[in-house]
Design an enzyme around this catalytic site. Structure first.
Site, mmCIF file in Angstrom:
data_model
loop_
_atom_site.group_PDB
_atom_site.id
_atom_site.type_symbol
_atom_site.label_atom_id
_atom_site.label_comp_id
_atom_site.label_asym_id
_atom_site.label_seq_id
_atom_site.Cartn_x
_atom_site.Cartn_y
_atom_site.Cartn_z
ATOM 1 N N HIS A 1 0.813 -1.208 0.000
ATOM 2 C CA HIS A 1 0.000 0.000 0.000
ATOM 3 C C HIS A 1 0.854 1.270 0.000
ATOM 4 C CE1 HIS A 1 0.819 0.642 4.313
ATOM 5 N NE2 HIS A 1 0.739 -0.674 4.408
ATOM 6 N N ASP A 2 0.405 2.234 -0.795
ATOM 7 C CA ASP A 2 0.966 3.583 -0.851
ATOM 8 C C ASP A 2 2.358 3.664 -1.458
ATOM 9 O OD1 ASP A 2 -1.254 4.977 0.662
ATOM 10 O OD2 ASP A 2 -0.587 3.558 2.201
ATOM 11 N N GLY B 1 5.073 -1.019 2.826
ATOM 12 C CA GLY B 1 4.251 0.138 2.526
ATOM 13 C C GLY B 1 5.028 1.441 2.449
#
Length: 264
Positions: free
Chosen positions: A122-123, A140
Site C-alpha cells: 500500500h501507498d 508500505g
C-alpha cells in the site's frame, strides 16, 4: 470485441474495459476497475478495488492487482491503485491499493518490468522504466525513482526511498534511503559506487558521470556529514555547470531524506 474475453472470465457490470482488452480464462475484473486499450489480462488473474490501468499493460497468469492493503488500520476506505502504460507484470505479482493514512493511492508508472512474485504494498510510489526482479518485496509507503533496478529477493523497509538510476544487487536488505545513481548490495545494503554503466547506456555524458563520481566521493569517501557533503555538492554544481542537473537530483534527494541514507 467480445471474443477477446474468455467465456469463463467474470467482468463486473460497472467495470470500464476498452474494446481491445484481452481477458483470459477464469480471471475476475471488479466493478471499480478501468482497463485501458491494448491491455492483456492473463488467465486466473484478479483485478479488483478502485484500480485504474492505462494502455498496453500485460498481466500474466495468477496476478492479484488492486487488493485491499495489508494494514490493520485499513477500514474499507475507497483508496486507489493507479497503473500507467506499457507495464509488464509477471506471474503471482501482488499490488495493493493505498491507505487513508498516506496519499490514499498506490502508483506504478510506465514501462516497468515487474517479475514473478513481486509484492508492491500500500501507498508505494514506483516511477517509470524500473525493473523489480523475482521476489522483490516492497513494504508500505516506499518510493522508487525512475530507471531503478532492484535485484531478486531483495526486501525494502517501509517508508524507504530509492533514488533514480540506482542498481541494487539481489538478496539485499534495505532499511535506509539509497540516493540516486548508486549501486550496491548486501544485508544491510552497502553502496560500492556510481551506476556509471547504466548512466552511459541512458545517454549521460562522460562529464556528468565524472561529476556524479565526485559527488559520491563527497558523500561516502571524505568522512563528511550529509549536510556538509550537500554543501560541497552545491559548490561542485557551480564549478561544473554542464553537470548541474545531474548533481542537483542527488542534492534534492538528500535534502528530502528523513530515514537517513545507507552508508558504507
Amino acid at each position: 470485441m467480445p471474443d477477446l474475453i474468455h467465456p469463463t472470465a467474470i467482468v463486473a457490470p460497472g467495470a470500464k474495459v476498452a474494446d481491445d482488452v484481452s481477458i483470459g480464462a477464469y480471471s475476475i475484473v471488479g466493478e471499480h476497475v478501468s482497463l485501458g486499450a491494448g491491455t492483456v489480462v492473463g488467465p486466473h488473474c484478479v483485478i479488483d478495488g478502485h484500480t485504474t490501468v492505462g494502455a498496453n499493460n500485460h498481466f500474466y497468469r495468477f496476478c492479484s492487482i488492486g487488493g485491499m492493503p495489508q494494514d490493520k488500520k485499513y477500514s474499507g476506505e475507497p483508496t486507489r491503485l493507479e497503473i500507467g502504460d506499457g507495464n509488464t507484470v509477471r506471474e503471482y505479482v501482488t499490488i495493493n491499493t493505498g491507505t487513508a493514512q498516506d496519499v490514499g493511492v498506490t502508483r506504478l508508472g510506465d514501462d516497468n518490468w515487474i517479475m514473478a512474485y513481486v509484492h508492491i504494498a500500500h501507498d508505494c510510489q514506483v516511477g517509470s522504466h524500473t525493473i523489480l526482479a523475482n521476489g522483490v518485496q516492497l513494504a508500505g509507503h516506499i518510493h522508487i525513482g525512475d530507471w531503478a533496478i532492484i535485484g531478486g529477493l531483495s526486501a525494502i523497509h517501509q517508508f524507504v526511498r530509492i533514488g533514480a538510476h540506482t542498481m541494487v544487487g539481489g538478496t539485499s536488505s534495505i532499511r535506509q534511503d539509497i540516493p540516486p545513481y548508486l549501486m550496491g548490495a548486501g544485508d544491510p545494503f552497502r553502496p560500492v559506487g556510481i551506476n556509471s554503466e547504466g548512466l552511459g547506456r541512458r545517454g549521460y555524458a562522460p562529464e556528468a558521470i565524472s561529476a556524479l563520481k565526485e559527488a559520491y566521493k563527497l558523500l561516502y569517501r571524505r568522512n563528511l556529514k550529509v549536510e556538509d557533503a550537500v554543501a560541497a555538492m552545491r559548490t561542485l554544481m557551480q564549478e561544473r555547470p554542464e553537470s548541474r542537473d545531474a548533481v542537483a537530483l542527488m542534492v534534492d534527494f538528500l535534502a528530502e531524506s528523513s530515514r537517513g541514507i545507507a552508508r558504507s
